[in-house]
Design an enzyme around this catalytic site. Sequence first.
Site, PDB file in Angstrom:
ATOM      1  N   THR A   1       0.859  -1.177   0.000  1.00 45.27           N
ATOM      2  CA  THR A   1       0.000   0.000   0.000  1.00 45.27           C
ATOM      3  C   THR A   1       0.895   1.226   0.000  1.00 45.27           C
ATOM      4  O   THR A   1       2.125   1.096  -0.164  1.00 45.27           O
ATOM      5  CB  THR A   1      -1.009  -0.066   1.175  1.00 45.27           C
ATOM      6  OG1 THR A   1      -1.894   1.045   1.064  1.00 45.27           O
ATOM      7  CG2 THR A   1      -0.337  -0.060   2.534  1.00 45.27           C
TER       8      THR A   1
ATOM      9  N   LYS B   1       3.424   0.986  -3.993  1.00 46.03           N
ATOM     10  CA  LYS B   1       2.774   0.252  -5.090  1.00 46.03           C
ATOM     11  C   LYS B   1       3.556   0.328  -6.404  1.00 46.03           C
ATOM     12  O   LYS B   1       3.459  -0.578  -7.231  1.00 46.03           O
ATOM     13  CB  LYS B   1       1.349   0.767  -5.303  1.00 46.03           C
ATOM     14  CG  LYS B   1       0.374   0.312  -4.234  1.00 46.03           C
ATOM     15  CD  LYS B   1      -1.051   0.707  -4.602  1.00 46.03           C
ATOM     16  CE  LYS B   1      -2.042   0.176  -3.590  1.00 46.03           C
ATOM     17  NZ  LYS B   1      -3.436   0.429  -3.976  1.00 46.03           N
TER      18      LYS B   1
ATOM     19  N   GLY C   1      -4.978   6.586  -8.705  1.00 45.92           N
ATOM     20  CA  GLY C   1      -4.610   5.170  -8.772  1.00 45.92           C
ATOM     21  C   GLY C   1      -5.810   4.241  -8.865  1.00 45.92           C
ATOM     22  O   GLY C   1      -5.802   3.279  -9.645  1.00 45.92           O
ATOM     23  N   ALA C   2      -6.857   4.516  -8.082  1.00 52.46           N
ATOM     24  CA  ALA C   2      -8.033   3.638  -8.091  1.00 52.46           C
ATOM     25  C   ALA C   2      -8.730   3.714  -9.443  1.00 52.46           C
ATOM     26  O   ALA C   2      -9.114   2.686 -10.017  1.00 52.46           O
ATOM     27  CB  ALA C   2      -8.988   4.035  -6.960  1.00 52.46           C
TER      28      ALA C   2
ATOM     29  N   ASN D   1      -0.303  -4.155  -6.163  1.00 55.88           N
ATOM     30  CA  ASN D   1      -0.781  -4.158  -4.771  1.00 55.88           C
ATOM     31  C   ASN D   1      -0.665  -5.536  -4.132  1.00 55.88           C
ATOM     32  O   ASN D   1      -0.860  -5.684  -2.931  1.00 55.88           O
ATOM     33  CB  ASN D   1      -2.221  -3.632  -4.674  1.00 55.88           C
ATOM     34  CG  ASN D   1      -3.246  -4.652  -5.138  1.00 55.88           C
ATOM     35  OD1 ASN D   1      -2.934  -5.548  -5.921  1.00 55.88           O
ATOM     36  ND2 ASN D   1      -4.465  -4.521  -4.676  1.00 55.88           N
TER      37      ASN D   1
ATOM     38  N   ASP E   1      -6.788  -4.482  -7.470  1.00 51.86           N
ATOM     39  CA  ASP E   1      -7.797  -3.456  -7.159  1.00 51.86           C
ATOM     40  C   ASP E   1      -8.902  -3.418  -8.224  1.00 51.86           C
ATOM     41  O   ASP E   1     -10.091  -3.496  -7.905  1.00 51.86           O
ATOM     42  CB  ASP E   1      -7.141  -2.069  -7.064  1.00 51.86           C
ATOM     43  CG  ASP E   1      -6.455  -1.849  -5.724  1.00 51.86           C
ATOM     44  OD1 ASP E   1      -6.826  -2.507  -4.730  1.00 51.86           O
ATOM     45  OD2 ASP E   1      -5.533  -1.004  -5.663  1.00 51.86           O
TER      46      ASP E   1
ATOM     47  N   GLY F   1     -17.791   0.663  -1.720  1.00 51.76           N
ATOM     48  CA  GLY F   1     -16.358   0.398  -1.816  1.00 51.76           C
ATOM     49  C   GLY F   1     -15.891  -0.800  -1.014  1.00 51.76           C
ATOM     50  O   GLY F   1     -14.781  -1.301  -1.227  1.00 51.76           O
TER      51      GLY F   1
HETATM   52  P1  NDP Z   1      -5.458   9.535  -5.654  1.00 50.86           P
HETATM   53  O1  NDP Z   1      -4.974  10.560  -4.705  1.00 50.86           O
HETATM   54  O2  NDP Z   1      -4.511   8.835  -6.581  1.00 50.86           O
HETATM   55  O3  NDP Z   1      -6.605  10.210  -6.599  1.00 50.86           O
HETATM   56  C1  NDP Z   1      -7.629  10.980  -6.009  1.00 50.86           C
HETATM   57  C2  NDP Z   1      -8.646  11.363  -7.077  1.00 50.86           C
HETATM   58  O4  NDP Z   1      -9.715  12.049  -6.424  1.00 50.86           O
HETATM   59  C3  NDP Z   1      -8.111  12.320  -8.140  1.00 50.86           C
HETATM   60  O5  NDP Z   1      -8.740  12.051  -9.372  1.00 50.86           O
HETATM   61  C4  NDP Z   1      -8.561  13.684  -7.605  1.00 50.86           C
HETATM   62  O6  NDP Z   1      -8.720  14.653  -8.608  1.00 50.86           O
HETATM   63  C5  NDP Z   1      -9.910  13.324  -7.043  1.00 50.86           C
HETATM   64  N1  NDP Z   1     -10.368  14.277  -6.039  1.00 50.86           N
HETATM   65  C6  NDP Z   1      -9.988  14.344  -4.740  1.00 50.86           C
HETATM   66  N2  NDP Z   1     -10.640  15.357  -4.117  1.00 50.86           N
HETATM   67  C7  NDP Z   1     -11.447  15.926  -5.063  1.00 50.86           C
HETATM   68  C8  NDP Z   1     -12.385  16.995  -5.047  1.00 50.86           C
HETATM   69  N3  NDP Z   1     -12.625  17.696  -3.921  1.00 50.86           N
HETATM   70  N4  NDP Z   1     -13.049  17.302  -6.180  1.00 50.86           N
HETATM   71  C9  NDP Z   1     -12.824  16.598  -7.325  1.00 50.86           C
HETATM   72  N5  NDP Z   1     -11.953  15.577  -7.406  1.00 50.86           N
HETATM   73  C10 NDP Z   1     -11.277  15.235  -6.285  1.00 50.86           C
HETATM   74  O7  NDP Z   1      -6.259   8.490  -4.778  1.00 50.86           O
HETATM   75  P2  NDP Z   1      -6.591   6.963  -5.108  1.00 50.86           P
HETATM   76  O8  NDP Z   1      -7.046   6.862  -6.525  1.00 50.86           O
HETATM   77  O9  NDP Z   1      -5.493   6.102  -4.660  1.00 50.86           O
HETATM   78  O10 NDP Z   1      -7.810   6.701  -4.118  1.00 50.86           O
HETATM   79  C11 NDP Z   1      -9.078   7.282  -4.367  1.00 50.86           C
HETATM   80  C12 NDP Z   1     -10.096   6.687  -3.397  1.00 50.86           C
HETATM   81  O11 NDP Z   1     -10.191   5.290  -3.667  1.00 50.86           O
HETATM   82  C13 NDP Z   1      -9.693   6.795  -1.919  1.00 50.86           C
HETATM   83  O12 NDP Z   1     -10.839   7.142  -1.187  1.00 50.86           O
HETATM   84  C14 NDP Z   1      -9.259   5.386  -1.553  1.00 50.86           C
HETATM   85  O13 NDP Z   1      -9.500   5.080  -0.194  1.00 50.86           O
HETATM   86  C15 NDP Z   1     -10.170   4.578  -2.446  1.00 50.86           C
HETATM   87  N6  NDP Z   1      -9.691   3.235  -2.731  1.00 50.86           N
HETATM   88  C16 NDP Z   1     -10.534   2.205  -2.451  1.00 50.86           C
HETATM   89  C17 NDP Z   1     -10.154   0.923  -2.707  1.00 50.86           C
HETATM   90  C18 NDP Z   1     -11.097  -0.172  -2.377  1.00 50.86           C
HETATM   91  O14 NDP Z   1     -10.690  -1.350  -2.404  1.00 50.86           O
HETATM   92  N7  NDP Z   1     -12.351   0.119  -2.109  1.00 50.86           N
HETATM   93  C19 NDP Z   1      -8.845   0.589  -3.285  1.00 50.86           C
HETATM   94  C20 NDP Z   1      -8.029   1.762  -3.582  1.00 50.86           C
HETATM   95  C21 NDP Z   1      -8.456   3.030  -3.296  1.00 50.86           C
HETATM   96  P3  NDP Z   1      -7.489  15.572  -9.102  1.00 50.86           P
HETATM   97  O15 NDP Z   1      -6.695  14.735 -10.073  1.00 50.86           O
HETATM   98  O16 NDP Z   1      -8.163  16.733  -9.719  1.00 50.86           O
HETATM   99  O17 NDP Z   1      -6.702  15.929  -7.862  1.00 50.86           O
END
Ligand code: NDP
Length: 307
Positions: A88, A92, A156-157, A113, A128, A271
Amino acid sequence: MAAFECLRPLKAREPHATLAGMPANFKAELVACFGQPVAENPTGAMQEAAFRALGLNWRYLTVEVPPEKLRDAMVGVRAFGMQGVNLTIPHKVSVIQHLDRIAPDAALIGAVNTVHREGDHLIGENTDGKGFLRGVRTDAGLDPKGKRVVVLGAGGAARAILAELALAGAADLLVVNRSIQRGEEMVADLASKTKVPIRFQPWPGTYAAPEDADLLVNATSIGLYPDVDSMPPVDLRAARPGLLVCDVVFNPPETPFLKAARQRGLPTLDGLAMLVYQGAIGFELWTGRKAPDAVMTEALRAALGLP
Ligand code: NDP
């Protein structure tokens, strides 16, 4: 004769067994999660519950590994003959250089992962996106093949989910993201590598879900604890009745986004399903046994303090 020489040797993957009340195999198989921070990662609870349910003498260790120690930690995986690890934040991507091979979809995603062992070789996988798809198919009964999908987010997700949707034959993939550069770069990269057309749309203000979408995924971190009242700005009024609305946020799994979708009568998937199934796929890679999904879900809910 030494005390235990009479005991029948067990194959490494056989469950812990007893003979005349004596343990027949004291050597547990080891797997772990490496990350930093890692103390609040609940994965160990569900994997340990699955090992117990199947009577496997396996242990899952949750280990804090700082970035500069990852190399040593992976040497330790080989030295201990561990069956695998989960990675994690922040490992990764950096773990890839310490592996013998990575699966094609993990290469496409650019992150690993889950590591499992084939003989002396450590193989990198990304479960994932596969976990997300298993939830969509198993819990929501939807086959993504030929479907029209909107993914909110480009982190990443989102990337893992998009890669697996592309490989699963989704007909149309649209990414909507706040940061235009991040969204465009990810879409261009995935489209060129998968040869599947993926479109990008910036996300200023409210995004109106199109009436022809079959699947809408919030793959942003909006709604994640402690920001539990936040909701992605999405207008669901035009959505067709069968639109499946999914959220990757699992803490808490009952997000305002999913509540709003249910209020409109739309089917939803939380999720937790993705989290359980990505772990279930890892369990199956490690043990070669079918994962006890219900046991893992219950253990995860208990670990997260959910009813
Ligand atoms: P990242 O930090 O890589 O990406 C975050 C994303 O969220 C970006 O696209 C970002 O946009 C967007 N974002 C965040 N805040 C805002 C906002 N206020 N308005 C608009 N867009 C926003 O995170 P991850 O992809 O790693 O994780 C994302 C979510 O997925 C987390 O909550 C994590 O816990 C969850 N997750 C769940 C898993 C599961 O098994 N259920 C597995 C992996 C992750 P921008 O590019 O514009 O910043």
